[in-house]
Scaffold this motif. Structure first.
Motif, PDB file in Angstrom:
ATOM      1  N   ASP A 156      14.507  -3.849   9.636  1.00  0.00           N
ATOM      2  CA  ASP A 156      14.864  -4.284  10.944  1.00  0.00           C
ATOM      3  C   ASP A 156      16.295  -5.058  10.831  1.00  0.00           C
ATOM      4  N   ASP A 157      17.345  -4.500  11.088  1.00  0.00           N
ATOM      5  CA  ASP A 157      18.649  -5.241  11.049  1.00  0.00           C
ATOM      6  C   ASP A 157      18.821  -5.720   9.592  1.00  0.00           C
ATOM      7  N   GLY A 158      18.853  -5.106   8.581  1.00  0.00           N
ATOM      8  CA  GLY A 158      19.051  -5.780   7.167  1.00  0.00           C
ATOM      9  C   GLY A 158      17.964  -6.322   6.578  1.00  0.00           C
ATOM     10  N   LEU A 159      16.804  -6.512   7.232  1.00  0.00           N
ATOM     11  CA  LEU A 159      15.567  -7.192   6.792  1.00  0.00           C
ATOM     12  C   LEU A 159      14.353  -6.068   6.582  1.00  0.00           C
ATOM     13  N   ILE A 160      14.218  -5.923   5.333  1.00  0.00           N
ATOM     14  CA  ILE A 160      13.192  -5.134   4.748  1.00  0.00           C
ATOM     15  C   ILE A 160      11.722  -5.597   4.564  1.00  0.00           C
ATOM     16  N   THR A 161      10.905  -5.164   5.304  1.00  0.00           N
ATOM     17  CA  THR A 161       9.415  -5.665   5.102  1.00  0.00           C
ATOM     18  C   THR A 161       8.756  -4.931   4.352  1.00  0.00           C
ATOM     19  N   LEU A 162       7.872  -5.364   3.167  1.00  0.00           N
ATOM     20  CA  LEU A 162       7.011  -4.533   2.594  1.00  0.00           C
ATOM     21  C   LEU A 162       5.663  -5.033   2.701  1.00  0.00           C
ATOM     22  N   ASN A 163       4.480  -4.509   2.646  1.00  0.00           N
ATOM     23  CA  ASN A 163       3.171  -4.900   2.882  1.00  0.00           C
ATOM     24  C   ASN A 163       2.812  -5.145   1.412  1.00  0.00           C
ATOM     25  N   ILE A 164       2.270  -6.169   0.789  1.00  0.00           N
ATOM     26  CA  ILE A 164       2.172  -6.242  -0.609  1.00  0.00           C
ATOM     27  C   ILE A 164       0.923  -5.233  -1.035  1.00  0.00           C
ATOM     28  N   ALA A 165       0.214  -4.854  -0.101  1.00  0.00           N
ATOM     29  CA  ALA A 165      -0.969  -3.803  -0.469  1.00  0.00           C
ATOM     30  C   ALA A 165      -0.296  -2.546  -1.087  1.00  0.00           C
ATOM     31  N   GLU A 166       0.983  -2.464  -0.724  1.00  0.00           N
ATOM     32  CA  GLU A 166       1.493  -1.151  -1.374  1.00  0.00           C
ATOM     33  C   GLU A 166       1.681  -1.172  -2.861  1.00  0.00           C
ATOM     34  N   ALA A 167       1.798  -2.477  -3.247  1.00  0.00           N
ATOM     35  CA  ALA A 167       1.837  -2.713  -4.732  1.00  0.00           C
ATOM     36  C   ALA A 167       0.741  -2.647  -5.688  1.00  0.00           C
ATOM     37  N   ASP A 168      -0.435  -2.355  -4.840  1.00  0.00           N
ATOM     38  CA  ASP A 168      -1.889  -2.030  -5.349  1.00  0.00           C
ATOM     39  C   ASP A 168      -1.839  -0.397  -5.323  1.00  0.00           C
ATOM     40  N   PRO A 169      -2.037  -0.011  -6.475  1.00  0.00           N
ATOM     41  CA  PRO A 169      -2.211   1.655  -6.715  1.00  0.00           C
ATOM     42  C   PRO A 169      -3.397   1.905  -6.129  1.00  0.00           C
ATOM     43  N   ALA A 170      -4.532   1.411  -6.391  1.00  0.00           N
ATOM     44  CA  ALA A 170      -5.595   2.027  -5.409  1.00  0.00           C
ATOM     45  C   ALA A 170      -5.347   2.087  -3.940  1.00  0.00           C
ATOM     46  N   GLU A 171      -5.056   0.929  -3.399  1.00  0.00           N
ATOM     47  CA  GLU A 171      -4.748   0.838  -1.971  1.00  0.00           C
ATOM     48  C   GLU A 171      -3.746   1.917  -1.421  1.00  0.00           C
ATOM     49  N   ARG A 172      -2.560   2.131  -2.263  1.00  0.00           N
ATOM     50  CA  ARG A 172      -1.441   3.065  -2.074  1.00  0.00           C
ATOM     51  C   ARG A 172      -2.137   4.489  -1.976  1.00  0.00           C
ATOM     52  N   GLU A 173      -2.865   4.690  -3.147  1.00  0.00           N
ATOM     53  CA  GLU A 173      -3.370   6.072  -3.051  1.00  0.00           C
ATOM     54  C   GLU A 173      -4.284   6.419  -1.951  1.00  0.00           C
ATOM     55  N   ARG A 174      -4.927   5.548  -1.615  1.00  0.00           N
ATOM     56  CA  ARG A 174      -5.952   5.673  -0.282  1.00  0.00           C
ATOM     57  C   ARG A 174      -5.186   5.887   0.799  1.00  0.00           C
ATOM     58  N   THR A 175      -4.075   5.295   0.968  1.00  0.00           N
ATOM     59  CA  THR A 175      -3.361   5.497   2.086  1.00  0.00           C
ATOM     60  C   THR A 175      -2.485   6.831   2.108  1.00  0.00           C
ATOM     61  N   ARG A 176      -2.138   7.277   0.961  1.00  0.00           N
ATOM     62  CA  ARG A 176      -1.504   8.404   0.682  1.00  0.00           C
ATOM     63  C   ARG A 176      -2.289   9.493   0.973  1.00  0.00           C
ATOM     64  N   GLU A 177      -3.592   9.690   0.634  1.00  0.00           N
ATOM     65  CA  GLU A 177      -4.593  10.407   0.982  1.00  0.00           C
ATOM     66  C   GLU A 177      -4.878  10.748   2.328  1.00  0.00           C
ATOM     67  N   GLN A 178      -5.077   9.391   3.016  1.00  0.00           N
ATOM     68  CA  GLN A 178      -5.113   9.414   4.484  1.00  0.00           C
ATOM     69  C   GLN A 178      -4.108  10.047   5.294  1.00  0.00           C
TER      70      GLN A 178
END
Length: 356
Positions: A156-178
């Motif tokens: 948003d207008d030069g501010l990038i937000t990341l959910n820290i859960a994306e840095a958890d491989p298990a959580e990220r893989e679960r989301t990728r599958e979903q």
């Protein structure tokens, strides 16, 4: 990514390393030269360079290096900032209430530094919001656990937000599958969101906007409505014939961001292959071959980059299959996608020419 070697013992070291495992020299990255260098202790908490080009020059570690060991970048000894160029861009860090959050933060910062390394190669190093409030870049790393609502990764207008859960491989893989995604990585998120930022910097309100619309579509289409349609109905049926990913089909902005991320993905991998001196000489005639990988920003035509890329990914996927892993490159690049990648390359090269 380049290859790096210790200035003291010439042993190979890597971008994230903080010490040479061979001689124990302290290592630090210098953004000006895009190199990992070796240092020895000096007085007052400073470090003396062992690199022959500036041997004896004094530097200091980023304060996030000293206090939290989540960084390995250096600053000149007289720099007024305590944080390095990378850490200055992070305006919100996760609450360090647990060792897990500390680990997730370290992974986020590591991925961000790789993004910045690639951007520097393209003469696209961003300014911070502190120095340029209107056009600078900033990052915030937020946690669902302490937020009133679900944290959405986005720009948003030069501010990038990341959910820290994306840095958890298990959580990220679960989301990728979903999400039925072929590819989802932390670095990929940084590359994608940076694409939104650089659309505003390089394309919007410039002479590039009409050629952009001819390839990607009209970005003035209602973004919220387009995303709602995408999530309710799924991607268009023939998305593989037009887009690099299913999500790219949701809106022209997302098509650009996905294509931009893919372009950075290609460039960084090709730079690594070039630095390693990779060549391919298949036994059977007609299989992809490669005398040497050309650096994309040094070639005259994007077709040469594509030739190198297709040969490289053929081997990467074959190697992965040999050890029972999924394809490292699970993408199909149609002619329209190749045209979009070439457009990104053209925009970047023109910007680099102006900057130089």
């Amino acid at each position: 990514m380049k290859t790096f070697h210790c200035d003291k013992c010439s042993h190979q070291v890597f971008f994230e390393n903080t010490h040479c495992f061979h001689c124990e020299s302290m290592l630090g990255y210098q953004p000006v030269t895009r190199t990992i260098n070796s240092f020895e202790p000096a007085d007052d908490g400073l470090w003396r360079s062992l690199n022959r080009k500036d041997e004896g020059t004094l530097y200091k570690q980023c304060s996030n290096y000293v206090q939290y060991n989540v960084c390995n970048w250096m600053l000149p000894a007289d720099d007024p900032h305590a944080l390095c160029e990378s850490c200055q861009l992070t305006v919100v860090i996760p609450a360090l209430t647990s060792e897990k959050n500390h680990t997730l933060w370290a992974r986020l910062e590591a991925a961000k530094r790789r993004l910045l390394f690639s951007l520097a190669a393209l003469n696209l190093t961003p300014a911070s919001k502190e120095s340029e409030p209107q056009t600078g870049l900033a990052f915030q790393f937020l946690d669902d656990a302490i937020s009133d609502q679900c944290v959405m990764t986005g720009h948003d207008d030069g501010l990038i937000t990341l959910n820290i859960a994306e840095a958890d491989p298990a959580e990220r893989e679960r989301t990728r599958e979903q999400m039925h995604e072929r590819y989802r990585t932390l670095l990929g998120h940084f590359r994608h969101e940076s694409g939104h930022y650089y659309f505003d910097r390089l394309v919007a309100d410039t002479a590039w906007i009409e050629p952009f619309r001819a390839l990607f579509g009209d970005e003035r289409e209602d973004y919220g409505v387009a995303l709602q349609r995408h999530y309710q109905n799924g991607p268009v049926a023939d998305w593989e014939e037009q887009f690099v990913s299913s999500y790219a089909s949701s809106h022209p902005w997302e098509d650009w961001a996905e294509t931009w991320a893919h372009y950075l993905h290609m460039l960084d991998t090709l730079e690594t292959a070039h630095a390693c001196g990779l060549s391919l000489h298949p036994v059977k005639a007609g299989e992809p071959s490669l005398e040497a990988v050309a650096l994309p920003m040094k070639t005259g035509a994007f077709d040469e980059t594509l030739h190198d890329w297709f040969a490289l990914t053929y081997v990467l996927n074959s190697l992965n299959r040999s050890i029972g892993m999924p394809d490292s490159y699970p993408f199909k690049l149609s002619t329209p996608v190749l045209e979009k990648l070439a457009f990104v390359h053209q925009v970047v090269k023109e910007k680099a020419k102006v900057a130089s």
